[in-house]
Design a protein around this motif. Structure first.
Motif, PDB file in Angstrom:
ATOM      1  N   LEU A  73       4.783  -1.361 -10.023  1.00 34.62           N
ATOM      2  CA  LEU A  73       3.643  -0.522 -10.381  1.00 34.62           C
ATOM      3  C   LEU A  73       4.022   0.476 -11.470  1.00 34.62           C
TER       4      LEU A  73
ATOM      5  N   SER B 176       3.558   5.387  -6.059  1.00 36.36           N
ATOM      6  CA  SER B 176       3.555   5.416  -7.526  1.00 36.36           C
ATOM      7  C   SER B 176       2.226   5.916  -8.103  1.00 36.36           C
ATOM      8  N   GLU B 177       1.126   5.865  -7.323  1.00 36.24           N
ATOM      9  CA  GLU B 177      -0.156   6.232  -7.917  1.00 36.24           C
ATOM     10  C   GLU B 177      -0.687   7.590  -7.460  1.00 36.24           C
ATOM     11  N   PHE B 178      -0.554   7.893  -6.155  1.00 32.14           N
ATOM     12  CA  PHE B 178      -1.250   9.070  -5.637  1.00 32.14           C
ATOM     13  C   PHE B 178      -0.323  10.203  -5.237  1.00 32.14           C
TER      14      PHE B 178
ATOM     15  N   PHE C  30      -9.580   5.155   0.715  1.00 30.56           N
ATOM     16  CA  PHE C  30      -8.501   4.347   0.163  1.00 30.56           C
ATOM     17  C   PHE C  30      -7.245   5.199  -0.055  1.00 30.56           C
ATOM     18  N   VAL C  31      -7.459   6.353  -0.698  1.00 30.23           N
ATOM     19  CA  VAL C  31      -6.315   7.237  -0.958  1.00 30.23           C
ATOM     20  C   VAL C  31      -5.679   7.669   0.366  1.00 30.23           C
TER      21      VAL C  31
ATOM     22  N   THR D 260       5.273   4.174   7.284  1.00 29.39           N
ATOM     23  CA  THR D 260       6.490   3.513   6.830  1.00 29.39           C
ATOM     24  C   THR D 260       7.651   4.491   6.846  1.00 29.39           C
TER      25      THR D 260
ATOM     26  N   MET E 252       1.388  10.261 -13.364  1.00 29.88           N
ATOM     27  CA  MET E 252       1.006   8.864 -13.216  1.00 29.88           C
ATOM     28  C   MET E 252      -0.462   8.722 -12.826  1.00 29.88           C
ATOM     29  N   THR E 253      -0.979   9.678 -12.089  1.00 31.65           N
ATOM     30  CA  THR E 253      -2.209   9.394 -11.365  1.00 31.65           C
ATOM     31  C   THR E 253      -3.471   9.710 -12.150  1.00 31.65           C
TER      32      THR E 253
ATOM     33  N   VAL F 209       1.778   1.687  -3.485  1.00 36.24           N
ATOM     34  CA  VAL F 209       0.638   2.210  -4.240  1.00 36.24           C
ATOM     35  C   VAL F 209       0.588   3.726  -4.085  1.00 36.24           C
ATOM     36  N   TYR F 210       0.745   4.196  -2.839  1.00 36.98           N
ATOM     37  CA  TYR F 210       0.738   5.639  -2.626  1.00 36.98           C
ATOM     38  C   TYR F 210       1.865   6.309  -3.410  1.00 36.98           C
TER      39      TYR F 210
ATOM     40  N   LEU G 283       0.821  -1.206   0.000  1.00 45.13           N
ATOM     41  CA  LEU G 283       0.000   0.000   0.000  1.00 45.13           C
ATOM     42  C   LEU G 283       0.861   1.265   0.000  1.00 45.13           C
ATOM     43  N   THR G 284       2.002   1.200   0.690  1.00 42.37           N
ATOM     44  CA  THR G 284       2.941   2.333   0.624  1.00 42.37           C
ATOM     45  C   THR G 284       3.395   2.550  -0.813  1.00 42.37           C
TER      46      THR G 284
ATOM     47  N   LEU H 126      -0.413   4.894   5.531  1.00 43.61           N
ATOM     48  CA  LEU H 126       0.556   3.804   5.633  1.00 43.61           C
ATOM     49  C   LEU H 126       1.926   4.242   5.132  1.00 43.61           C
ATOM     50  N   ALA H 127       1.935   5.030   4.054  1.00 44.15           N
ATOM     51  CA  ALA H 127       3.211   5.496   3.515  1.00 44.15           C
ATOM     52  C   ALA H 127       3.927   6.361   4.544  1.00 44.15           C
TER      53      ALA H 127
ATOM     54  N   THR I 143      -3.699   4.788   2.036  1.00 45.85           N
ATOM     55  CA  THR I 143      -2.368   4.537   1.464  1.00 45.85           C
ATOM     56  C   THR I 143      -1.413   5.639   1.896  1.00 45.85           C
ATOM     57  N   LEU I 144      -1.911   6.859   1.956  1.00 43.43           N
ATOM     58  CA  LEU I 144      -1.075   7.975   2.416  1.00 43.43           C
ATOM     59  C   LEU I 144      -0.641   7.724   3.855  1.00 43.43           C
TER      60      LEU I 144
ATOM     61  N   ILE J  41      -7.141   0.710  -8.919  1.00 42.71           N
ATOM     62  CA  ILE J  41      -5.913   0.169  -8.332  1.00 42.71           C
ATOM     63  C   ILE J  41      -6.082  -1.301  -7.960  1.00 42.71           C
TER      64      ILE J  41
END
Lengths: 298, 318
Positions: free
Chosen positions: A178, A106-108, B24-25, B35, B1-2, A103-104, A100-101, B31-32, B28-29, A200
Motif C-alpha cells: 500500500l 498505511s492509510e488511516f 469502514f475507518v 491484530t 498519507m491519508t 489498510v489502517y 484491513l490491518t 481489526l488493527a 480497520t482500526l 481504498i
C-alpha cells in the motif's frame, strides 16, 4: 623478491609482502569459506530430498491413501487434499484481518497523535508475533478450540493456528504494497468526490493487489510446510478428509509420522512428500522474490 | 498519507455514505487493534490452561526433574527440558554466529562481483524456506549416520571430558544443535548483511583514507558500526532456535533425563510439547501448557529485545 643485487636507491621502492597483506588474504579466504559452509547444507538437503523423493513420484501418489503398516504402494492423496484445506482455511482467516490491518496502518493511522501511537504499537505487536514459534500457535489453538471442545481436533483448529502464523507476513507485505501506491492516485480519487472507503476499496487496493497477492502466496508457502502447529490441532487421519470439524491428514504431519516408523514404504512416502513440499515452497519463494523488491526476510 | 484528514468538510455527502465511511475507518482500526492485541490474547489463553498445574506444582516446576504422566501418580518438573532448550540454542548460536557474520561480511564487501553475490544471498535465504520437518527427516537419514563416526571418535578419545562422556546412540544434543544452527543461519546472515550495507559509505572511505587496510576497516569500523544490527539478528536467531520444534523433536532423542554429555539424548520444551500433547490427558495437559508458557516467555523476551535493538538501528540511519 631478493633485493641483494639491487642498488640501495631502488631497494626502498620494492614492495615486500607484509604481515597485514597476509592477514588480509587469510581473512578473505576465511569469510569465503564461511559463505561456502553456509550454502553447503542447502545443497545437501535439496540434493537428498530430490534423489530420495523423486523415485516414488507419480500421479498415483495424489490419488491413493497411505498404505497400512507393512504394506507397500499407495500415496498421500488424503494428506495432499488435507494440506490444501488447512492452508486455505488459514488464508481465509488471515487475509481479511491482515489486509484491513495494513489498510489502517498505511492509510488511516496518521490522522491524529493517538492514531500514530496505536499504529506504532500494532506494528510492534506484529513484529513480535512474527517471532512466535509455530508450536506456540498450535498450543494457542489447542487451548482455545480443542480442549474447550469448540471444534475439537480438527482442520478448523489447525486453520486458526496457521492463520496466527500467516498474519504477520500478510500484514507486513500488504503494508509495504500500500505504501508504494502513489499518493496522487488517492488525491485524484478524493478530488473526484469519492469517499474514504470507496477510494481504498476501488482505487488503492486494486492498485496494490499484485504485491498483496505476492505476500499472501509467500505466507501460504510457509504455512504449507509448517508441522508444529498441526500435530495436535489437525492430528492425522488415514482416511480421506471428512469435513473441517474432523481430524485431517496433512503432508507435513505425514512426513513427521512416517519418518520415524521402521517401514521402508512409509519412509519413501515421507521423502516423496518432502520433495513435493520443498518444490511448492521453492517455486513460491522464487516467484514472490521476483515480484517483491529485495527486502530482508524476517 | 491519508486522504481522510484532508477531506473538505463542507462538501455534501449522503448520510449513508458518511456512515459507511466512518464504519469502514472504524472497522480497520478495530481489526488493527485486534491484530495488535492477538499476542496478549495468545499469552492469556495458554496461561489460563496452565493455571491448574501452576497451583499444583508452583515454581518448583522449573527446578525439578520428574515427568510422570501415569494417572494417579502424576508428577511434573521441566528442568531437563528447560536446560536442553537453552543448551541446544546456545550451541546453535556458537556455530551460527561466526559463520553468519563471516558470510555477511563476505556478501557485503566486494570480494566477488555483484551478480554471484546476489545468487549466494538468495541461496542463503532459501535455507529459511525449507520446512523444519524436512530438516528433521534429512537429519535422521543423512546427518546422524554422517556424524556417527565423528561422535564415536570423540567418545573414544575425549570420553574423559564430561561433554563426550556417553556412548553415542545416534539422536542427541549434537545433531539437533547442528541442524538448529543451519536453520538460524539465514535470518542472522540477512540482518547482519543489511546492517553492514546500511552503514554510510563515508565511514569506509574515511578509514581507508587514513591508510587502514580493508580488514582493519572491517574489524575496527564496520563491525562496531553495525553491532546493534548484528546483535539484533543474533537475538532473532536465538528466538528461532528456542522455539524450533520439528527438527529438534526428530533429532534430539526425547529423553527427559538431564545429562551433561552432548552425545546423549536430551529434550527441549518445544519437542516435549510436540510429543506429549497429542496423547495428554487431565493435569498433564495443564503441565504442558505451563511448559508452553515458559517457552513463550523466553521467546517473547528475546524477540522484544531484538525488536527494540533493530528499531534503534533503523532510527539511527533513517
Amino acid at each position: 623478491m631478493t633485493a641483494t643485487t639491487l642498488s640501495s636507491k631502488v631497494e626502498g621502492l620494492i614492495k615486500r609482502p607484509q604481515f597485514r597483506t597476509l592477514f588480509g588474504g587469510v581473512m578473505t579466504g576465511l569469510v569465503g569459506l564461511c559463505a561456502l559452509l553456509t550454502v553447503i547444507p542447502l545443497f545437501a538437503v535439496l540434493g537428498f530430498v530430490l534423489v530420495r523423493g523423486i523415485g516414488r513420484f507419480s500421479l498415483t501418489l495424489f490419488t491413493q491413501l497411505p498404505p497400512p503398516p507393512g504394506l507397500s504402494g499407495g500415496g498421500f492423496g488424503n494428506a495432499f487434499i488435507g494440506t490444501l484445506i488447512v492452508v486455505l482455511l488459514g488464508t481465509l482467516i488471515a487475509v481479511p484481518f491482515g489486509v484491513l490491518t495494513a489498510v489502517y496502518l498505511s492509510e488511516f493511522s496518521n490522522i491524529s497523535r493517538t492514531q500514530k501511537e496505536v499504529a506504532r504499537w500494532v506494528r510492534f505487536g506484529i513484529n513480535v508475533l512474527a517471532g512466535v514459534p509455530s508450536i506456540i500457535a498450535g498450543v494457542f489453538a489447542f487451548g482455545l478450540l480443542v480442549t474447550t471442545g469448540i471444534f475439537g481436533y480438527s482442520a478448523a483448529a489447525a486453520g486458526v493456528a496457521l492463520a496466527v502464523l500467516m498474519l504477520p507476513t500478510v500484514v507486513r507485505t500488504a503494508d509495504e504494497a500500500l505504501k508504494i501506491v502513489p499518493q496522487e492516485v488517492r488525491w485524484a480519487s478524493v478530488g473526484l468526490g469519492a469517499s474514504n472507503y470507496y477510494t481504498i476499496l476501488r482505487v488503492v487496493l486494486p492498485a496494490a493487489l499484485p504485491s498483496i497477492l505476492t505476500g499472501v502466496i509467500l505466507a501460504m508457502a510457509r504455512a504449507v510446510g509448517d508441522t508444529a502447529a498441526l500435530i495436535f490441532t489437525a492430528l492425522f487421519s488415514s482416511f480421506w478428509p471428512r469435513g473441517v470439524f474432523e481430524p485431517i491428514a496433512t503432508l507435513s504431519v505425514l512426513v513427521y509420522n512416517f519418518a520415524t516408523v521402521p517401514f521402508k514404504p512409509q519412509q519413501e512416502l515421507a521423502w516423496a512428500a518432502s520433495f513435493f513440499l520443498v518444490m511448492i515452497i521453492l517455486v513460491a519463494s522464487v516467484a514472490s522474490r521476483l515480484v517483491i523488491r529485495r527486502q530482508p526476510m524476517r | 498519507m491519508t486522504p481522510g484528514a484532508a477531506l473538505p468538510e463542507g462538501r455534501s455527502r449522503s448520510p449513508q455514505e458518511r456512515l459507511i465511511d466512518r464504519l469502514f475507518v472504524r472497522s480497520t482500526l478495530g481489526l488493527a487493534v485486534l491484530t495488535g492485541v492477538l499476542l496478549a490474547f495468545i499469552v492469556l489463553v495458554i496461561a489460563w490452561g496452565a493455571v491448574p498445574a501452576l497451583r499444583q506444582f508452583g515454581l518448583d516446576f522449573i527446578t525439578r526433574s520428574a515427568w510422570n504422566p501415569v494417572p494417579g501418580r502424576e508428577d511434573f518438573g521441566v528442568f531437563p527440558m528447560l536446560a536442553g532448550t537453552l543448551i541446544s540454542s546456545v550451541i546453535a548460536l556458537l556455530i551460527a554466529v561466526p559463520l553468519g557474520l563471516g558470510t555477511a561480511v563476505f556478501l557485503s564487501e566486494d570480494f566477488i562481483p555483484p551478480q554471484p553475490r546476489m545468487v549466494i544471498s538468495f541461496l542463503v535465504e532459501l535455507l529459511a524456506a525449507i520446512p523444519s520437518v524436512v530438516y528433521g527427516l534429512w537429519g535422521i537419514f543423512v546427518l546422524i549416520p554422517l556424524i556417527q563416526p565423528v561422535a564415536q571418535w570423540l567418545h573414544a578419545n575425549l570420553g574423559w571430558i564430561p561433554l563426550f562422556g556417553t556412548e553415542p546412540v545416534g539422536p542427541g544434543m549434537l545433531p539437533a544443535s547442528l541442524v538448529l544452527s543451519i536453520m538460524i543461519l539465514p535470518i542472522m546472515t540477512a540482518i547482519a548483511k543489511d546492517s553492514l550495507a546500511a552503514l554510510p559509505p563515508e565511514l569506509r572511505q574515511a578509514s581507508m583514507g587514513l591508510g587502514a587496510t580493508r580488514w582493519w576497516t572491517i574489524f575496527r569500523v564496520l563491525i562496531p558500526g553495525a553491532i546493534s544490527g548484528i546483535v539484533g539478528g543474533t537475538m532473532l536467531g536465538l528466538g528461532r532456535a528456542l522455539g524450533e520444534t520439528m527438527a529438534a523433536t526428530m533429532l534430539i532423542g526425547n529423553s527427559n533425563q538431564f545429562q551433561v554429555s552432548l552425545l546423549a539424548p536430551s529434550n527441549t520444551i518445544a519437542s516435549l510439547l510436540a510429543n506429549q500433547f497429542p496423547e495428554a490427558r487431565g493435569i498433564q495437559v495443564s503441565a504442558l501448557m505451563y511448559a508452553a508458557v515458559l517457552l513463550m516467555l523466553m521467546t517473547l523476551l528475546v524477540n522484544i529485545l531484538a525488536e527494540v535493538i533493530v528499531n534503534r538501528l533503523k532510527a539511527k540511519y533513517e
